[in-house]
Design an enzyme around this catalytic site. Structure first.
Site: not given
Ligand code: UD1
Ligand code: CA
Length: 484
Positions: A40, A44, A130, A166, A196, A378, A393, A407, A413
């Protein structure tokens, strides 16, 4: 690991929580592959640094997740990277993981799918994020146990404000039926508080199949990992949910405010650990440990002290307010007065440091050394009971024991191109404001007169003066202003 029936019944009584004292047995449970989603963009964060590289308690967010993942002894850890990808790989290149590129971020389901070619059918897959760095090993072990060998388990959390998450939709019997994303949820579903977290466990073979059949027919046009839950239900694969025992563990980082909140959680955790281990903290809210701090007994740490990297404090060490200590060792009974900056130093026992001292890499102090205010050391060794109490120093030097650095003494150096070594024997006294131009050897017991600039080696046991001789001009008159 198939759960025995009695365990299952007990687990059901605890609301799905499995006894965490039962040790994880990766052999019996079959091999484990872990997939960490980190592709991702993290817009933000408003930062040029990719989100998963933002530091938390001194380590990149992603490093926290990798470190926790490794404690589960998996067969492999796959990190799905994308945005800022090469930078992430370079920064964490040493980590024992396999890197999987997701060139276009088409959703969490698509992201996991990128790692699937690497994962054998007989593995179980654990998906982590991550940007959810505080997830604990205990919780993951519970989740793995709950899934068993052939089931699916997911980690949920109850949030006062479920905005953005979710929602977990359960059927009349209370079993998980599906996950509905915020943007696809009905008004009734939006009222659900159980969310979720994104963390789930699934058998690889089934997961591959479900991911392959995902469609992007939803409000965001993405391939949702969450849709595998409904697919599992359709295939009659049991889906278990574990409510996160500690909701803070599943907090994600999307902006700097959330990052600061997690930092403060980490601060609280490490302060509590130190207190319970017997360290006295003037204020547990005002200490930062960005790394590993080990300590002896009866250590005292005043307010606003920052520790970075690996720091070891001996018994009864006292650290004054506002100090910064990185990658250093401090011997027993040493007192560090306020506002010192100490980096890469090895400090012996019973030393007095500061206030306002700076110890730089390879500063090595023997026992009972005093380093006072505005003194910088150092790459220099100071022998037992040597002192540099004010404004000095000492760089690239070997200083014996019982030496008194006056002092304002400067060890010069650096000639503008090369650094040179200075050797100062035992029991030497350097007068105030002396300059020792390296390379130079000062013999044991030598005294250097105040204000001297010594450029040749100084013999042992004698007074050496290297300054203009004081003279008084008889009959001299001050010029007076002419009156016109
Ligand atoms: C996701 C979940 C949601 C959950 C939330 C928790 C899905 C569809 N939704 O939503 O149910 O409540 O996380 O935080 O899974 N990422 C990728 N590749 C992509 C998209 C995302 O690696 O194509 C990674 C992002 O870096 C991140 C994680 O997946 O670490 C979650 O992605 P994010 O876009 O934050 O998911 P949410 O829409 O918040
Ligand atoms: Ca998220």
């Amino acid at each position: 690991m198939p759960m025995r029936r009695r365990e299952k019944r007990k687990a059901a009584r605890r609301g799905g929580k499995v006894d965490q004292r039962v040790p994880h047995d990766p052999v019996r449970a079959g091999p484990l592959s872990i997939v960490i989603l980190a592709a991702g963009e993290g817009r933000r964060m408003r930062s040029a640094l990719p989100k998963v590289l933002q530091p938390l308690a001194g380590r990149p967010l992603l490093q926290h997740v990798i470190d926790t993942a490794r404690t589960l002894a998996p067969s492999a850890v796959h990190v799905v990277y994308g945005h800022g990808g090469e930078r992430v790989r370079t920064a964490l290149g040493a980590a024992p993981v396999s890197w999987v590129l997701q060139a276009h971020q088409l959703g969490t389901g698509h992201a996991v799918l990128q790692a699937m070619p690497e994962i054998p059918d007989d593995h179980r897959v654990l998906v982590l994020y991550g940007d959810v760095p505080l997830i604990s090993r205990d919780t993951l072990l519970q989740l793995l146990q709950l899934a068993g060998e052939n089931g699916v388990s997911l980690l949920t959390a109850r949030f006062e404000d479920p905005q953005g998450y979710g929602r977990i939709v359960r059927d009349a019997r209370g079993l998980v039926r599906q996950i509905v994303e915020q943007k696809d949820a009905s008004v009734k579903q939006l009222a659900i508080r159980e969310c979720n977290t994104g963390v789930l466990v699934s058998p690889a073979r089934a997961l591959r199949n479900w991911l392959g059949r995902l469609t992007a027919a939803n409000s965001q046009g993405e391939y949702y990992l969450t849709d595998v839950i409904a697919a599992a239900r359709r295939d009659k694969v049991p889906v278990q949910a574990l409510l996160a025992p500690e909701p803070n563990e599943v907090l994600g980082v999307n902006d700097k405010a959330q990052l600061a909140r997690l930092e403060s959680l980490c601060r609280g955790r490490s302060a509590r650990e130190l207190l319970l281990a017997g360290v006295t903290l003037a204020d547990p809210a005002r200490i930062d440990v960005r790394g590993t701090l080990t300590h002896g007994n009866d250590v005292f740490i005043d307010v606003n002290v920052i520790f970075e990297g690996r720091v070891a404090l001996g018994d009864r060490v006292r650290i004054g307010a506002g100090c910064m200590v990185r990658d250093s060792e401090i011997g027993a009974d040493t007192q560090v007065h306020p506002h010192c900056v100490i980096e890469g130093a090895l400090i012996g026992p019973a030393c007095l440091i500061g206030p306002f001292a700076r110890l730089r890499p390879a500063a090595t102090l023997g026992p009972q050394v005093h380093i006072g205010n505005f003194v910088e050391v150092k790459n220099a060794q100071l022998g037992a009971s040597s002192k540099a109490n004010h404004l000095a120093y000492v760089g690239d030097a070997e200083v014996g024991h019982h030496v008194n650095i006056g002092a304002g003494t400067i060890v010069a150096n650096y000639d503008g191109a090369q650094k040179h070594q200075t050797i100062i024997g035992d029991d030497v006294h350097t007068g105030s404001n002396s300059v020792l131009v390296a390379p130079i050897v000062v013999g044991a017991g030598a005294t250097i007169a105040a204000g001297s600039t010594v450029t040749h080696s100084v013999p042992a046991g004698k007074l050496t003066i290297a300054r203009a001789v004081q003279a008084t001009v008889e009959g001299w008159r001050r010029p007076s202003k002419s009156t016109k």
